[in-house]
Design an enzyme around this catalytic site. Structure first.
Site, mmCIF file in Angstrom:
data_model
loop_
_atom_site.group_PDB
_atom_site.id
_atom_site.type_symbol
_atom_site.label_atom_id
_atom_site.label_comp_id
_atom_site.label_asym_id
_atom_site.label_seq_id
_atom_site.Cartn_x
_atom_site.Cartn_y
_atom_site.Cartn_z
ATOM 1 N N HIS A 225 62.933 -24.061 29.174
ATOM 2 C CA HIS A 225 63.242 -25.322 29.868
ATOM 3 C C HIS A 225 64.353 -25.034 30.869
ATOM 4 C CE1 HIS A 225 63.652 -29.465 30.698
ATOM 5 N NE2 HIS A 225 64.203 -29.917 29.584
ATOM 6 N N HIS A 264 54.144 -24.373 35.211
ATOM 7 C CA HIS A 264 54.706 -25.651 34.795
ATOM 8 C C HIS A 264 53.688 -26.407 33.969
ATOM 9 C CE1 HIS A 264 56.700 -29.543 35.023
ATOM 10 N NE2 HIS A 264 57.788 -28.859 35.318
ATOM 11 N N ASP A 318 62.925 -23.678 39.151
ATOM 12 C CA ASP A 318 63.895 -22.680 38.710
ATOM 13 C C ASP A 318 63.831 -21.370 39.480
ATOM 14 O OD1 ASP A 318 65.281 -24.075 36.761
ATOM 15 O OD2 ASP A 318 63.671 -23.794 35.310
HETATM 16 N N1 ACO Z 1 54.091 -15.952 33.907
HETATM 17 C C1 ACO Z 1 52.914 -15.378 33.568
HETATM 18 N N2 ACO Z 1 51.868 -16.075 33.108
HETATM 19 C C2 ACO Z 1 52.003 -17.400 32.995
HETATM 20 C C3 ACO Z 1 53.201 -18.061 33.358
HETATM 21 C C4 ACO Z 1 54.270 -17.288 33.823
HETATM 22 N N3 ACO Z 1 55.423 -17.840 34.156
HETATM 23 N N4 ACO Z 1 53.053 -19.385 33.126
HETATM 24 C C5 ACO Z 1 51.802 -19.548 32.634
HETATM 25 N N5 ACO Z 1 51.183 -18.358 32.565
HETATM 26 C C6 ACO Z 1 49.825 -18.115 32.093
HETATM 27 C C7 ACO Z 1 49.669 -18.539 30.651
HETATM 28 O O1 ACO Z 1 50.008 -17.499 29.771
HETATM 29 C C8 ACO Z 1 48.210 -18.896 30.592
HETATM 30 O O2 ACO Z 1 47.473 -17.677 30.546
HETATM 31 P P1 ACO Z 1 46.058 -17.568 29.779
HETATM 32 O O3 ACO Z 1 45.140 -18.450 30.567
HETATM 33 O O4 ACO Z 1 45.737 -16.128 29.862
HETATM 34 O O5 ACO Z 1 46.307 -18.061 28.390
HETATM 35 C C9 ACO Z 1 47.963 -19.512 31.949
HETATM 36 O O6 ACO Z 1 48.933 -18.952 32.821
HETATM 37 C C10 ACO Z 1 48.046 -21.014 32.019
HETATM 38 O O7 ACO Z 1 49.292 -21.405 31.505
HETATM 39 P P2 ACO Z 1 49.610 -22.940 31.219
HETATM 40 O O8 ACO Z 1 48.835 -23.388 30.026
HETATM 41 O O9 ACO Z 1 49.370 -23.677 32.486
HETATM 42 O O10 ACO Z 1 51.149 -22.897 30.916
HETATM 43 P P3 ACO Z 1 51.920 -23.810 29.860
HETATM 44 O O11 ACO Z 1 51.758 -25.233 30.191
HETATM 45 O O12 ACO Z 1 51.568 -23.392 28.493
HETATM 46 O O13 ACO Z 1 53.432 -23.328 30.096
HETATM 47 C C11 ACO Z 1 55.557 -23.039 30.965
HETATM 48 C C12 ACO Z 1 54.290 -23.897 30.993
HETATM 49 C C13 ACO Z 1 56.129 -23.041 29.512
HETATM 50 C C14 ACO Z 1 56.606 -23.629 31.892
HETATM 51 C C15 ACO Z 1 55.158 -21.610 31.381
HETATM 52 O O14 ACO Z 1 54.573 -21.656 32.657
HETATM 53 C C16 ACO Z 1 56.341 -20.656 31.346
HETATM 54 O O15 ACO Z 1 56.696 -20.164 30.271
HETATM 55 N N6 ACO Z 1 56.984 -20.402 32.534
HETATM 56 C C17 ACO Z 1 58.130 -19.545 32.601
HETATM 57 C C18 ACO Z 1 59.383 -20.300 32.163
HETATM 58 C C19 ACO Z 1 59.851 -21.273 33.233
HETATM 59 O O16 ACO Z 1 59.884 -20.961 34.417
HETATM 60 N N7 ACO Z 1 60.280 -22.458 32.757
HETATM 61 C C20 ACO Z 1 60.816 -23.497 33.641
HETATM 62 C C21 ACO Z 1 59.852 -24.650 33.734
HETATM 63 S S1 ACO Z 1 60.465 -25.873 34.836
HETATM 64 C C22 ACO Z 1 61.715 -26.650 33.967
HETATM 65 O O17 ACO Z 1 61.726 -26.743 32.761
HETATM 66 C C23 ACO Z 1 62.769 -27.225 34.767
#
Ligand code: ACO
Length: 383
Positions: A225, A264, A318
Site C-alpha cells: 500500500h 493497481h 508510487d
Molecule cells: N509487477 C509484476 N507483475 C505484476 C505487478 C507488478 N507490480 N502487478 C501485478 N502483476 C501481475 C500479477 O502477478 C498478475 O499476474 P498473473 O496474471 O500471472 O497472475 C497480473 O499482473 C494481474 O495482476 P492484478 O490481479 O491486476 O493485480 P492485483 O490487483 O492482485 O494487485 C497490486 C495489485 C497489489 C497493487 C499489485 O499490482 C502490486 O503488488 N504492485 C506493486 C506494489 C505497488 O506498487 N503498490 C502500490 C499500489 S498504489 C497505492 O497503494 C497507493
C-alpha cells in the site's frame, strides 16, 4: 477431517465487494479518472490548495472565502506538538521506521485529548480538525528527529509551506510549494483502499477519530500500500542507468518478483496521478541537474508497458512520487509519512461521512477447520 462449510459468497480480500455508499470520491479504473466530489483530479491539482480540497472532501463543496478562513483557522488553532511528544519521536526514530513513530504520535495525541471519549459528530469533527492541523508539524518533527536535528516551529499558516519550512528550516520556493501541494492533493483520497477501510472499520465501532487514524496509519505502513514508493525508488537506484532497465526488469519478472510502483487493484490503465507526478519529476530533475534517475524510470516504464501493458499493468502513483520527494530533499523513509500527511484528509472525510449513517463492519470468514465435536483430552494423557 470434517471441514466446516457455510453457504455464503466468498470474495478473497473483499475484492469487488461493495460495502459502503459514498459521495466523496470516485476511482474510475477503466477510464483512468479520479474524481473528488465531481471535480477531476487534474483540475484540482492545477488550481486548488490542499486545505481547499480537504474542505471539499469533508463538506461536499468548495468553500466560500469566509468558510475557507473559518476552516483554516480551526486547523491552525492548535497546530504544534509539545516538547514531550518530540522527545517520544526522538526515541521512536532511533529504533524504528518513521511510520511507527507517526502511529505512536497519533495514538499519544488521542490519549492526551480529554475530548477523545466523546463520540458525537461534533466531537469527532473537532478531533479530526485538530489532528489534521497538527499533521504537518508531526511529520516534519519526525523528519527532524530522524536526522538528529532540533524541532522547528513555524508560524506559517499554509499546510504545505509550513510542513516544508518545519522540515528543512527554510522557506520553500514557490515551485517547491506548488509541486508538494500537488502531490498532497493527488494523494488525499482514493476510494476504499486498505488504510481508508481500516479507519472506517474503527470508526464504525463508534471509536474516536484518533483511533481511526491510528488504524489507518498502521495499514498504510505495508509495502503493498503506502510503502511502495520507497521500494520503487530503491529499485531505480539499483538499476542505476536506462541501459540496465531491460535486463534487470526481465530478471525480476523471471523470478516472479513484483515491480514496485506498477499495477493497481482498481486502475487497469495509466494511473492519472502518476501522469501528473511524472511531469513534475521530469521538471525537478532538469532543475536540479540530475536527470539519470528520471531517465531510468522512463525506460523502466517503457519496458514494463511492453511486457505487461496487455495485462493492465501501468505505473501507479508510487512510481514517480518517490523521485519527486527525493528531488525535494526527503529521505526515502519519509515517503510513507508524507503519504499520510495527505491521506489524513480522506481518512477523516470518509470516516466522518460513514458516521452519519453508521453500521458496524462485520464480515464473516469461511470456516475450513474441524467442526468436531472433539473430545477434550487432559494434557497428561495427550501424545
Ligand atoms: N509487477 C509484476 N507483475 C505484476 C505487478 C507488478 N507490480 N502487478 C501485478 N502483476 C501481475 C500479477 O502477478 C498478475 O499476474 P498473473 O496474471 O500471472 O497472475 C497480473 O499482473 C494481474 O495482476 P492484478 O490481479 O491486476 O493485480 P492485483 O490487483 O492482485 O494487485 C497490486 C495489485 C497489489 C497493487 C499489485 O499490482 C502490486 O503488488 N504492485 C506493486 C506494489 C505497488 O506498487 N503498490 C502500490 C499500489 S498504489 C497505492 O497503494 C497507493
Amino acid at each position: 477431517m470434517i471441514t466446516g462449510s457455510q453457504n455464503t459468497d466468498y470474495a478473497r480480500g473483499l475484492e469487488g465487494v461493495v460495502a459502503a455508499e459514498t459521495r466523496i470520491g470516485f476511482v474510475d479504473g477503466i477510464n483512468g479518472r479520479l474524481v473528488y466530489r465531481g471535480y477531476n483530479i487534474e483540475e484540482l491539482a492545477e488550481s486548488s490548495t490542499f486545505e481547499e480540497v480537504s474542505y471539499l472532501l469533508l463538506y461536499g463543496k468548495l468553500p466560500t472565502k469566509s468558510e475557507f478562513t473559518n476552516f483554516t483557522s480551526k486547523l491552525n488553532a492548535d497546530n504544534q506538538i509539545n516538547d514531550q511528544l518530540f522527545k517520544i519521536l526522538q526515541e521512536c526514530t532511533k529504533s524504528s521506521h518513521p511510520m511507527s513513530a507517526l502511529r505512536t504520535a497519533v495514538s499519544y495525541l488521542g490519549a492526551m485529548d480529554k475530548n477523545s471519549n466523546k463520540f458525537d459528530l461534533a466531537a469527532q469533527e473537532a478531533m479530526g480538525l485538530k489532528l489534521m492541523g497538527k499533521f504537518p508539524s508531526i511529520v516534519a518533527a519526525i523528519n527532524r528527529a530522524q536526522q538528529g536535528k532540533p524541532i522547528i516551529r513555524s508560524t506559517e499558516p499554509n499546510y504545505t509551506a509550513r510542513f516544508l519550512e518545519e522540515s528543512f528550516g527554510k522557506k520553500p520556493t514557490e515551485f517547491e510549494t506548488k509541486v508538494f501541494r500537488t502531490a498532497l492533493i493527488l494523494h488525499a483520497d482514493h476510494g476504499m483502499n486498505a488504510s481508508t477501510f481500516a479507519s472506517m472499520v474503527t470508526i464504525s465501532t463508534l471509536s474516536d477519530m484518533y483511533s481511526a487514524v491510528t488504524s489507518a496509519i498502521a495499514s498504510l505502513k505495508g509495502p503493498l500500500h503506502g510503502g511502495a514508493n520507497e521500494q520503487a525508488l530503491d529499485m531505480l537506484e539499483r538499476i542505476g542507468t536506462p541501459k540496465n532497465a531491460d535486463k534487470v526488469i526481465a530478471e525480476m519478472l523471471e523470478k516472479k518478483e513484483k515491480i514496485m510502483g506498477f499495477g493497481h487493484r482498481v486502475y487497469k490503465v495509466y494511473d492519472p496521478r502518476a501522469k501528473i507526478l511524472k511531469g513534475y519529476a521530469k521538471k525537478l530533475a532538469e532543475d536540479k541537474g540530475h536527470t539519470e534517475l528520471f531517465e531510468t524510470a522512463e525506460e523502466v516504464e517503457k519496458v514494463m508497458i511492453n511486457k505487461l501493458g496487455t495485462k493492465g499493468i501501468f505505473p501507479n502513483v508510487d512510481f514517480y512520487s518517490g523521485i519527486v520527494y527525493k528531488s525535494l530533499g526527503f529521505d526515502p523513509t519519509l515517503f510513507t509519512p508524507i503519504f499520510a500527511l495527505s491521506r489524513i484528509s480522506g481518512w477523516f472525510a470518509r470516516s466522518f461521512e460513514y458516521l452519519h449513517d453508521n453500521r458496524l463492519f462485520r464480515p464473516r470468514s469461511m470456516y475450513k477447520g474441524e467442526v468436531g465435536p472433539l473430545k477434550y483430552i487432559p494434557i497428561a494423557d495427550r501424545r
